[in-house]
Design a protein around this motif. Structure first.
Motif, PDB file in Angstrom:
ATOM      1  N   SER A 169       6.292   0.352   5.696  1.00  0.00           N
ATOM      2  CA  SER A 169       7.387   0.355   4.821  1.00  0.00           C
ATOM      3  C   SER A 169       7.252  -0.882   4.042  1.00  0.00           C
ATOM      4  N   GLY A 170       7.208  -1.922   4.722  1.00  0.00           N
ATOM      5  CA  GLY A 170       7.105  -3.405   3.988  1.00  0.00           C
ATOM      6  C   GLY A 170       5.610  -3.057   2.755  1.00  0.00           C
ATOM      7  N   VAL A 171       4.790  -2.684   3.189  1.00  0.00           N
ATOM      8  CA  VAL A 171       3.446  -2.366   2.089  1.00  0.00           C
ATOM      9  C   VAL A 171       3.885  -1.732   0.904  1.00  0.00           C
ATOM     10  N   VAL A 172       4.630  -0.360   1.204  1.00  0.00           N
ATOM     11  CA  VAL A 172       5.019   0.315   0.137  1.00  0.00           C
ATOM     12  C   VAL A 172       5.890  -0.240  -0.730  1.00  0.00           C
ATOM     13  N   ILE A 173       7.011  -0.871  -0.083  1.00  0.00           N
ATOM     14  CA  ILE A 173       8.207  -1.384  -1.039  1.00  0.00           C
ATOM     15  C   ILE A 173       7.491  -2.627  -1.726  1.00  0.00           C
ATOM     16  N   THR A 174       6.830  -3.577  -1.090  1.00  0.00           N
ATOM     17  CA  THR A 174       5.905  -4.602  -1.818  1.00  0.00           C
ATOM     18  C   THR A 174       5.072  -4.047  -2.841  1.00  0.00           C
ATOM     19  N   LEU A 175       4.572  -3.123  -2.656  1.00  0.00           N
ATOM     20  CA  LEU A 175       3.719  -2.300  -3.719  1.00  0.00           C
ATOM     21  C   LEU A 175       4.484  -2.224  -4.874  1.00  0.00           C
ATOM     22  N   LEU A 184       2.072   8.571  -2.610  1.00  0.00           N
ATOM     23  CA  LEU A 184       1.726   7.152  -2.850  1.00  0.00           C
ATOM     24  C   LEU A 184       1.209   7.231  -4.633  1.00  0.00           C
ATOM     25  N   GLY A 185       0.188   7.954  -4.492  1.00  0.00           N
ATOM     26  CA  GLY A 185      -0.156   8.221  -5.891  1.00  0.00           C
ATOM     27  C   GLY A 185       0.775   8.784  -7.013  1.00  0.00           C
ATOM     28  N   MET A 186       1.489   9.652  -6.575  1.00  0.00           N
ATOM     29  CA  MET A 186       2.862  10.189  -7.534  1.00  0.00           C
ATOM     30  C   MET A 186       3.633   8.844  -7.572  1.00  0.00           C
ATOM     31  N   ALA A 187       4.034   8.267  -6.598  1.00  0.00           N
ATOM     32  CA  ALA A 187       4.860   7.178  -6.804  1.00  0.00           C
ATOM     33  C   ALA A 187       4.352   5.871  -7.411  1.00  0.00           C
ATOM     34  N   SER A 188       3.036   5.720  -7.457  1.00  0.00           N
ATOM     35  CA  SER A 188       2.413   4.463  -8.369  1.00  0.00           C
ATOM     36  C   SER A 188       2.396   4.913  -9.634  1.00  0.00           C
ATOM     37  N   GLY A 189       2.026   6.273  -9.873  1.00  0.00           N
ATOM     38  CA  GLY A 189       1.995   6.536 -11.356  1.00  0.00           C
ATOM     39  C   GLY A 189       3.242   6.638 -11.886  1.00  0.00           C
ATOM     40  N   GLY A 190       3.950   6.981 -11.303  1.00  0.00           N
ATOM     41  CA  GLY A 190       5.439   7.116 -11.962  1.00  0.00           C
ATOM     42  C   GLY A 190       6.006   5.712 -12.334  1.00  0.00           C
ATOM     43  N   MET A 191       6.046   5.043 -11.243  1.00  0.00           N
ATOM     44  CA  MET A 191       6.385   3.405 -11.516  1.00  0.00           C
ATOM     45  C   MET A 191       5.576   2.772 -12.573  1.00  0.00           C
ATOM     46  N   LEU A 192       4.201   3.104 -12.713  1.00  0.00           N
ATOM     47  CA  LEU A 192       3.315   2.345 -13.472  1.00  0.00           C
ATOM     48  C   LEU A 192       3.557   2.900 -14.892  1.00  0.00           C
ATOM     49  N   GLY A 193       4.089   4.147 -15.129  1.00  0.00           N
ATOM     50  CA  GLY A 193       4.447   4.795 -16.335  1.00  0.00           C
ATOM     51  C   GLY A 193       5.716   4.012 -16.739  1.00  0.00           C
ATOM     52  N   GLY A 194       6.640   4.008 -15.944  1.00  0.00           N
ATOM     53  CA  GLY A 194       8.122   3.196 -16.177  1.00  0.00           C
ATOM     54  C   GLY A 194       7.619   1.894 -16.688  1.00  0.00           C
ATOM     55  N   VAL A 195       6.771   1.093 -15.919  1.00  0.00           N
ATOM     56  CA  VAL A 195       6.602  -0.195 -16.521  1.00  0.00           C
ATOM     57  C   VAL A 195       6.044  -0.444 -17.685  1.00  0.00           C
TER      58      VAL A 195
END
Length: 465
Positions: free
Chosen positions: A210-216, A409-420
């Motif tokens: 959980s800490g890894v995912v939230i920190t990422l 994780l890939g979907m989460a990272s891609g969505g956040m990266l797009g928003g950023v």
């Protein structure tokens, strides 16, 4: 432990159909947020970063719940855990449907994230009650229907939200999930537990993951502010590295690890995980960027489309994604994982780069998004089917949960990266990101996807992989 060659009770077509319907309904409920982000941003007064956060909460929860679901399914029986898990999902869907504002909606998305764990539990059931050949077909169908359900939810969410309300776009698929869960409970035969260990839950591993995912997610969120907050960003990177190292150490020593690192070390499993992650980063970035570009009204770019129009634009993607799932499973059985993965990576990389160059017409993005959906359906279904049928039946839940974790994780990272990227590319005093931000986003997504070719070239040729 001796494997049972023939299951005591066979699952009929009705049982497989019930599991497929549950996958279809769950995929629809999972996907309603992304195409309606512009509408939700307007109604709930959210910016691009908050919108990205809303879009990733569900997959983050899925990344944490799925390994536990797979482990419990192997231990206590797939159907037993599946029905209980879907009760949580139904509660989350109703919370989202009744949410008066963003905080309650976020809570509902967290509960809904448990739905991702339904897939490995379904795979456990079909492998116990069907022959090897039949289980491959069933796993491919269930995986394909989940992807197709996602496209169906993407297609219908906009019109439902605009014609009825944002509340109904959560309520309708939740009702479908309730009906499908009742059918699964009545039609799917019970399966016995394969393991009798009493090691309990790997709580230290769960907390550290959980800490890894939230920190990422925090690292991705603060990346545009590197110049103004370098110490904070560097501190988060160091914390992320420490959490990853601690999690690996804990999982190696755990009697019943949440994610079995020995299983992950197998070539078929880790290569499939890497390919799934990269292809899902590209897919998620494409979904976020394309829907935002369709709704944007910039100077010389954007189309000012509403949620209903965006839903219509996504019709081809819905059809392609529904067909791509079964096609990916069939292709993998006949030609092996390498050919499917290579074709999918090339198709997606080319589509993303093409959208970076040409996005002046709406139909350019329609075609590009359809190609992305095709590539995603081919690769994810082929990787899931390949892994599920390459391990022992007693490892089905754990093995497939690894693929699904990398997917979310890939979907989460891609969505956040797009928003950023869009937030960083929005000029001061403006609510619309610059056109260059979209171009850069598509290029980055294409490059990340193309990097997967370094993995595909190391895979076995033919069906041996």
């Amino acid at each position: 432990m001796t494997a049972t060659l023939a299951p005591p009770v066979r699952a009929g077509k009705a049982a497989v159909g019930a599991l497929g319907l549950l996958a279809l309904a769950s995929g629809a409920l999972e996907s309603v947020v992304q195409p309606t982000l512009p509408l939700l941003q307007r109604e709930l007064d959210m910016g691009p970063t908050e919108g990205a956060l809303l879009g990733i909460l569900l997959p983050i929860t899925g990344a944490l719940v799925t390994p536990l679901a797979g482990r419990f399914g192997d231990r206590y029986g797939g159907k037993r855990v599946l029905v209980r898990l879907m009760i949580v999902v139904c509660v989350g869907g109703m919370v989202s449907a009744l949410a008066p504002g963003l905080p309650v909606l976020l809570a509902g998305q967290v509960l809904q994230g448990a739905m991702v764990g339904a897939l490995p539990l379904s795979f456990i059931v079909v492998r116990k009650h069907l022959s090897a050949g039949q289980s491959k077909v069933a796993i491919g169908v269930v995986s394909g229907l989940f992807v197709g359900g996602g496209m169906l939810g993407t297609l219908l969410a906009g019109p439902v939200a605009e014609q009825l309300s944002r509340h109904w776009m959560f309520a309708l698929p939740t009702i479908a999930v309730v009906v499908a869960t009742l059918l699964v409970n009545g039609l799917v035969p019970a399966d016995s537990a394969d393991r009798s260990d009493d090691a309990g839950v790997d709580w230290p591993g769960l907390v550290l993951l959980s800490g890894v995912v939230i920190t990422l997610m925090l690292v991705l969120n603060l990346a545009p502010d590197l110049a103004s907050q370098p110490l904070l960003l560097c501190g988060l990177v160091v914390l992320l590295a420490a959490l990853v190292a601690g999690w690996i150490a804990v999982e190696r020593r755990a009697a019943s690890p949440m994610i079995d690192l020995r299983l992950l070390a197998r070539p078929m499993v880790w290569k499939s995980s890497v390919l799934t992650f990269t292809i899902c980063v590209g897919t998620s970035m494409a979904i976020f960027l394309v829907t935002q570009l369709w709704s944007a009204s910039g100077a010389g770019y954007g189309f000012g489309a509403g949620a209903t129009e965006i839903g219509l634009f996504l019709v081809p993607s819905t059809v392609v994604a529904t067909l791509a799932g079964p096609l990916g499973g069939t292709w993998e059985r006949r030609s092996g994982s390498r050919s499917v993965a290579t074709a999918g990576v090339v198709i997606m990389a080319v589509a993303l780069i093409a959208m970076a160059v040409a996005h002046s017409e709406a139909w350019y993005l329609v075609v590009g998004k359809a190609l992305v959906a095709l590539a995603n359906g081919l690769v994810v279904t082929a990787m899931t089917t390949g892994v599920a049928t390459s391990v022992a039946a007693t490892e089905t839940g754990v093995a497939t949960s690894l693929i699904l974790v990398t997917r979310v994780l890939g979907m989460a990272s891609g969505g956040m990266l797009g928003g950023v990227l869009l937030a960083a590319g929005t000029p001061a005093g403006s609510d619309v990101a610059a056109e260059s931000a979209y171009t850069i986003g598509f290029v980055i997504a294409g490059v990340v996807t193309a990097l997967a070719l370094f993995v595909t070239r190391t895979m076995y040729k033919g069906v041996k992989a």
